[in-house]
Design a protein around this motif. Structure first.
Motif, PDB file in Angstrom:
ATOM      1  N   ASP A 273     -24.722  -0.649 107.530  1.00 51.13           N
ATOM      2  CA  ASP A 273     -25.533  -1.749 107.434  1.00 51.13           C
ATOM      3  C   ASP A 273     -26.999  -1.384 107.579  1.00 51.13           C
ATOM      4  N   SER A 274     -27.375  -0.342 108.290  1.00 53.47           N
ATOM      5  CA  SER A 274     -28.625  -0.029 108.455  1.00 53.47           C
ATOM      6  C   SER A 274     -29.038   1.197 108.017  1.00 53.47           C
ATOM      7  N   ILE A 275     -28.252   1.721 107.153  1.00 54.87           N
ATOM      8  CA  ILE A 275     -28.533   2.899 105.925  1.00 54.87           C
ATOM      9  C   ILE A 275     -29.268   2.113 104.699  1.00 54.87           C
ATOM     10  N   VAL A 276     -30.337   2.397 104.590  1.00 48.99           N
ATOM     11  CA  VAL A 276     -31.138   1.942 103.097  1.00 48.99           C
ATOM     12  C   VAL A 276     -30.533   2.519 102.139  1.00 48.99           C
ATOM     13  N   GLY A 277     -30.243   3.815 101.965  1.00 49.44           N
ATOM     14  CA  GLY A 277     -29.774   4.468 100.823  1.00 49.44           C
ATOM     15  C   GLY A 277     -29.690   6.038 101.167  1.00 49.44           C
TER      16      GLY A 277
ATOM     17  N   GLU B  43     -20.523   2.181  99.716  1.00 53.51           N
ATOM     18  CA  GLU B  43     -21.091   1.081 100.324  1.00 53.51           C
ATOM     19  C   GLU B  43     -22.591   0.933 100.409  1.00 53.51           C
ATOM     20  N   TYR B  44     -23.092   2.136 100.078  1.00 54.24           N
ATOM     21  CA  TYR B  44     -24.621   1.799 100.034  1.00 54.24           C
ATOM     22  C   TYR B  44     -25.050   2.578  98.879  1.00 54.24           C
ATOM     23  N   PRO B  45     -26.492   2.494  98.407  1.00 57.98           N
ATOM     24  CA  PRO B  45     -27.048   3.223  97.290  1.00 57.98           C
ATOM     25  C   PRO B  45     -27.256   4.683  97.350  1.00 57.98           C
ATOM     26  N   MET B  46     -26.844   5.434  96.361  1.00 56.90           N
ATOM     27  CA  MET B  46     -27.003   6.953  96.632  1.00 56.90           C
ATOM     28  C   MET B  46     -27.759   7.343  95.158  1.00 56.90           C
ATOM     29  N   PHE B  47     -28.828   8.168  95.082  1.00 52.30           N
ATOM     30  CA  PHE B  47     -29.269   8.655  94.033  1.00 52.30           C
ATOM     31  C   PHE B  47     -28.686   9.871  93.763  1.00 52.30           C
ATOM     32  N   ALA B  48     -28.210  10.110  92.541  1.00 54.39           N
ATOM     33  CA  ALA B  48     -27.630  11.358  91.881  1.00 54.39           C
ATOM     34  C   ALA B  48     -28.744  12.366  91.551  1.00 54.39           C
ATOM     35  N   VAL B  49     -29.417  12.910  92.341  1.00 59.06           N
ATOM     36  CA  VAL B  49     -30.394  13.822  92.150  1.00 59.06           C
ATOM     37  C   VAL B  49     -30.152  14.976  91.327  1.00 59.06           C
TER      38      VAL B  49
ATOM     39  N   GLN C 203     -38.813  22.373  92.689  1.00 51.78           N
ATOM     40  CA  GLN C 203     -38.634  21.488  91.727  1.00 51.78           C
ATOM     41  C   GLN C 203     -37.453  20.590  92.486  1.00 51.78           C
ATOM     42  N   SER C 204     -36.242  20.984  92.856  1.00 54.18           N
ATOM     43  CA  SER C 204     -35.392  20.212  93.125  1.00 54.18           C
ATOM     44  C   SER C 204     -35.517  19.571  94.355  1.00 54.18           C
ATOM     45  N   PHE C 205     -36.219  20.081  95.626  1.00 58.74           N
ATOM     46  CA  PHE C 205     -36.504  19.357  96.752  1.00 58.74           C
ATOM     47  C   PHE C 205     -37.603  18.491  96.511  1.00 58.74           C
ATOM     48  N   ALA C 206     -38.637  18.608  95.733  1.00 58.25           N
ATOM     49  CA  ALA C 206     -39.410  17.683  95.221  1.00 58.25           C
ATOM     50  C   ALA C 206     -38.835  16.310  94.945  1.00 58.25           C
ATOM     51  N   ILE C 207     -37.714  16.498  94.040  1.00 52.63           N
ATOM     52  CA  ILE C 207     -36.858  15.167  93.663  1.00 52.63           C
ATOM     53  C   ILE C 207     -36.395  14.619  94.784  1.00 52.63           C
ATOM     54  N   GLN C 208     -35.789  15.494  95.720  1.00 49.37           N
ATOM     55  CA  GLN C 208     -35.059  14.838  96.841  1.00 49.37           C
ATOM     56  C   GLN C 208     -36.197  13.926  97.644  1.00 49.37           C
ATOM     57  N   ALA C 209     -37.481  14.603  97.745  1.00 45.04           N
ATOM     58  CA  ALA C 209     -38.535  13.785  98.548  1.00 45.04           C
ATOM     59  C   ALA C 209     -39.059  12.546  97.801  1.00 45.04           C
ATOM     60  N   VAL C 210     -39.181  12.652  96.566  1.00 41.58           N
ATOM     61  CA  VAL C 210     -39.722  11.403  95.977  1.00 41.58           C
ATOM     62  C   VAL C 210     -38.525  10.426  95.843  1.00 41.58           C
ATOM     63  N   SER C 211     -37.364  10.903  95.823  1.00 46.84           N
ATOM     64  CA  SER C 211     -36.345  10.117  95.985  1.00 46.84           C
ATOM     65  C   SER C 211     -36.001   9.219  97.359  1.00 46.84           C
ATOM     66  N   ALA C 212     -36.221   9.899  98.452  1.00 45.25           N
ATOM     67  CA  ALA C 212     -36.336   9.510  99.635  1.00 45.25           C
ATOM     68  C   ALA C 212     -37.290   8.375  99.891  1.00 45.25           C
ATOM     69  N   ARG C 213     -38.588   8.645  99.276  1.00 42.11           N
ATOM     70  CA  ARG C 213     -39.713   7.877  99.159  1.00 42.11           C
ATOM     71  C   ARG C 213     -39.072   6.464  98.531  1.00 42.11           C
ATOM     72  N   GLU C 214     -38.619   6.611  97.313  1.00 43.40           N
ATOM     73  CA  GLU C 214     -38.291   5.491  96.545  1.00 43.40           C
ATOM     74  C   GLU C 214     -37.268   4.544  97.396  1.00 43.40           C
ATOM     75  N   MET C 215     -36.318   5.255  97.931  1.00 43.32           N
ATOM     76  CA  MET C 215     -35.187   4.369  98.601  1.00 43.32           C
ATOM     77  C   MET C 215     -35.963   3.533  99.894  1.00 43.32           C
ATOM     78  N   VAL C 216     -36.963   4.207 100.431  1.00 45.58           N
ATOM     79  CA  VAL C 216     -37.584   3.314 101.840  1.00 45.58           C
ATOM     80  C   VAL C 216     -38.429   2.262 101.019  1.00 45.58           C
ATOM     81  N   GLU C 217     -39.012   2.702 100.122  1.00 49.54           N
ATOM     82  CA  GLU C 217     -40.040   1.648  99.415  1.00 49.54           C
ATOM     83  C   GLU C 217     -39.457   0.567  98.602  1.00 49.54           C
ATOM     84  N   ASN C 218     -38.399   0.961  97.975  1.00 47.48           N
ATOM     85  CA  ASN C 218     -37.979  -0.295  96.936  1.00 47.48           C
ATOM     86  C   ASN C 218     -36.207   0.088  97.012  1.00 47.48           C
ATOM     87  N   GLY C 219     -35.775   0.386  98.044  1.00 48.79           N
ATOM     88  CA  GLY C 219     -34.364   0.439  98.358  1.00 48.79           C
ATOM     89  C   GLY C 219     -33.545  -1.019  98.126  1.00 48.79           C
TER      90      GLY C 219
END
Length: 425
Positions: free
Chosen positions: A147-151, A173-179, A361-377
């Motif tokens: 319940d407390s995990i954004v994604g 039970e919570y959203p996951m990005f397929a990086v 490149q791969s870890f940059a996707i991880q970073a922006v994906s984490a940011r996206e989950m926080v901002e628009n989860g």
């Protein structure tokens, strides 16, 4: 409960300095993550978040981890493979006040999962995985955290496959990005990263040449394609094995020989599995292999080569070379398994993982994906989601800028033409 790595290793200061040098070298060659770190430091998009990570803890992962911490997050990290951690990097990470590292190389299963439990004791709001062990552990052992995990974000082909199966069963039970599935990951990391790093590690581990050998590649997905292409470029004869007819046809049209593994076994000198599935090389293949054959895995878990059966078949096993296990069969043949059948590009004693520029490149996707989950989860429901295309393009644009490469832009007329269905032939 596992303790941070600094409380479990000798001479932490010496290891810290060694790890710091590795991280600083990687950071100098990771301009995308460096640019995102500057943005994160200024804007603090991860402030108040706790990020739990299960990754290959080496220098490039450390650069990502420190960027996330610079963005305001508290980070707890452990390994996703018992043999891929660089202990000195783990110690250096743990010296950061915002980061706790539980990763340690060479641990047994109990300690491995104990470290994952220790990460989860921090009650993460974001999870970042390589292989999905962390997200599975949450669902199986710590459902009260959901319940407390954004994604979360998943790095690998294997992990995404597992998560999609979980999603299909209604169990995620919570959203996951397929990086893994985004172009900036799949087209570069999987092809060039896996291809180059696996073959380099095989050469360094064995001190044998690729040129003139017959290399058998199990699977022709993006990773298998990378290994096959790079091996051919190193003047090897390459055979591809497949179970998927379209992938087999693609390999054939690329000019590779395609045949079943049991047939390829009699011709191969070096074997590289890249499927993410189990039992790719089994008894029938072992029985057909030539004396001295080298077996390695560049998929994910240590199940692609059936080591239990090979152990049963062998009259004797021994350390043939650091990182090479020899299996002596009753007829006198010796088969050589690298890195205990784990990821050869990370688990071999000499392995460094994928090239730094690729992981940038791969870890940059991880970073922006984490940011996206926080901002628009809140926009993402439970399940597996593709990384938004604009984030993938953002990373590509930063990379082009860092490389000094300029490209054209669509004119308004071109954009309107591409977006309209009313223009006929």
């Amino acid at each position: 409960m596992s303790q941070p790595i600094t409380e479990r290793v000798e001479d932490p200061d010496g290891k810290r300095a060694s790890g710091r040098r590795k991280i600083d070298w990687a950071r100098e060659h990771m301009p995308i993550v460096a640019a995102l770190r500057e943005e994160f430091e200024a804007e603090q998009p991860l402030a108040g978040e706790t990020i739990g990570m299960a990754m290959h803890v080496e220098a490039t992962t450390a650069v990502l981890t420190e960027a996330l911490a610079a963005g305001g997050a508290e980070v707890a990290i452990t390994g996703c493979n018992p043999l891929s951690t660089h202990d000195d990097v783990s110690v250096a990470l743990d010296a950061n006040d915002l980061i706790t590292s539980y990763a340690e190389r060479g641990v047994e299963d109990e300690a491995y999962y104990g470290a994952i439990d220790a990460v989860l004791s921090h009650e993460p709001t974001i999870t970042i995985d390589d292989g999905a062990d962390l997200v599975f552990r949450v669902h199986e052992e710590y459902p009260e955290l959901i319940d407390s995990i954004v994604g979360g974000c998943e790095e690998t082909t294997t992990g995404v496959h597992r998560l999609r199966s979980m999603d299909d069963d209604g169990a995620l039970e919570y959203p996951m990005f397929a990086v893994n599935d985004t172009p900036m990951k799949r087209l570069f990391d999987n092809v060039h990263g896996t291809g180059e790093a696996s073959l380099v590690s095989i050469e360094l581990t064995t001190n044998l040449s690729i040129a003139g050998k017959t290399v058998v590649v199990g699977g022709f997905g993006q990773c298998g394609k990378g290994v096959a292409m790079k091996a051919r470029g190193m003047n090897a004869d390459v055979i591809v094995t497949e179970v998927e007819p379209r992938q087999a046809l693609a390999a054939h049209m690329e000019g590779f020989r395609v045949m079943p593994m049991v047939e390829a076994a009699s011709e191969g000198d070096i074997f590289v599995t890249t499927t993410g599935n189990r039992d790719v090389i089994t008894r029938d293949a072992f029985e057909n292999m030539q004396d001295g054959a080298v077996l390695s895995n560049a998929g994910h878990f240590d199940v692609e080569i059936d080591l239990e059966t090979l152990e049963d078949m062998a009259e004797n096993t021994f350390e043939a070379r650091d990182g090479v296990r020899g299996y002596e069969l009753p007829d006198g043949r010796q088969l050589n398994v690298l890195a205990e059948g784990r990821l050869v590009n990370l688990a071999s004693p000499v392995a460094e993982g994928h090239p730094v520029e690729v992981m940038d490149q791969s870890f940059a996707i991880q970073a922006v994906s984490a940011r996206e989950m926080v901002e628009n989860g809140e926009e993402y429901g439970a399940g597996v989601h593709n990384v938004p295309d604009e984030l993938d393009k953002e990373v590509a644009e930063i990379k082009l800028d860092a490389e000094g490469v300029e490209i054209d832009e669509l004119s308004p007329e071109q954009r309107e033409y591409m977006d309209s269905w009313q223009h006929g032939t």
